[in-house]
Write an enzyme that holds these catalytic residues in place. Structure first.
Site, short mmCIF file in Angstrom:
data_model
loop_
_atom_site.label_atom_id
_atom_site.label_comp_id
_atom_site.label_asym_id
_atom_site.label_seq_id
_atom_site.Cartn_x
_atom_site.Cartn_y
_atom_site.Cartn_z
N ALA A 119 33.05 38.97 21.76
CA ALA A 119 34.38 39.58 21.90
C ALA A 119 34.86 39.50 23.34
CB ALA A 119 34.34 41.04 21.43
N TYR A 120 33.98 39.77 24.27
CA TYR A 120 34.34 39.70 25.69
C TYR A 120 34.72 38.28 26.08
CZ TYR A 120 33.95 40.58 30.74
OH TYR A 120 34.21 40.70 32.09
N ALA A 121 33.92 37.29 25.63
CA ALA A 121 34.23 35.90 25.94
C ALA A 121 35.57 35.49 25.33
CB ALA A 121 33.11 35.00 25.43
N LYS A 146 38.37 37.18 27.44
CA LYS A 146 38.54 36.59 28.76
C LYS A 146 39.06 35.15 28.68
CE LYS A 146 37.43 40.09 31.32
NZ LYS A 146 38.44 40.75 32.20
#
Length: 246
Positions: A150-152, A155
């Site tokens: 999710a973070y990747a 970003k």
């Protein structure tokens, strides 16, 4: 004209009560800007008192709170010249077991809220044909990471959104750029720092041979906020100790 002088500029830094955000806010203030910081917890008031910032407490994962916090900040600043979208959170799970609730939270806080803040800032900057928006991306805007899908995704979205907004607003006097920090020693990376295997793997790949610190972000933030970057649009500038070059 002094290329790196921010005297008289009004700056808002989200997630500015600690870590990278606090370092950037300190840098902008050192360059002459008046700085407001938004934080979710009451820590924002202590940080503001210590560093001479204007404090705003707001949960940027809540859309009503986001708008209230932005309006309060711009009212206290009496305008807005610089917006730094630094806030964010992290959730770690193996991809096959990543809870959708955590996915939704990370995308909302780390991507959607940044888009809305850019829109709100544009409402002030575009009529004046002047302004600097700096989004905080990540080296995971370029690579996938481990247990952080999710973070990747968020970003990666921040990097592409930065370029999309630059395409629309560059000709209207507003610069939209991003900074992509590498592995910075902050609370967000505490799990990696405390993992002896991952910590060793990271340091072995970073040519600089060390974790970054928030002060490492000051210079590039001042550059992107200042007249020195007036012809820089849609850039995603790594500050990563050489990680991406390896």
């Amino acid at each position: 004209m002094k290329l790196f002088d921010l005297a008289g500029r009004k700056a808002l830094v989200t997630g500015g009560s600690r870590g990278i955000g606090r370092g950037i806010a300190q840098g902008l203030k050192e360059a002459g800007a008046e700085v407001a910081v938004i934080g979710r917890s009451e820590t924002v008031f202590q940080t503001a008192a210590e560093d001479g910032f204007l404090p705003i407490q707001a949960d940027l994962g809540d859309r009503e709170e986001l708008r209230r916090g932005f309006e309060e900040a711009t009212a206290k600043l009496r305008g807005l010249d610089i917006l730094v979208n630094n806030h964010g959170l992290q959730r770690r799970h193996p991809a096959e077991r990543f809870p959708l609730a955590d996915w939704d939270l990370v995308i909302e806080v780390n991507l959607t809220s940044i888009f809305e803040l850019c829109q709100l800032a544009a409402g002030i900057m575009l009529p004046r044909a002047q302004g600097k928006i700096i989004n905080i991306a990540s080296v995971l805007s370029f690579s996938g990471g481990i247990t952080v899908p999710a973070y990747a995704a968020a970003k990666g979205g921040v990097a592409q959104m930065t370029k999309a907004l630059a395409n629309e607003w560059a000709g209207k006097g507003v610069n939209v750029n991003a900074i992509a920090p590498g592995y910075i020693a902050t609370d967000l990376n505490e799990a990696l720092i405390n993992d002896p295997v991952r910590n060793r793997q990271i340091l072995e790949r970073v040519p600089a041979g060390r974790w970054g610190i928030p002060d490492d972000l000051k210079g590039v933030a001042i550059f992107l906020a200042s007249p020195a970057s007036d012809y820089v649009h849609g850039a995603v500038l790594p500050v990563d100790g050489g990680w991406l070059a390896r």
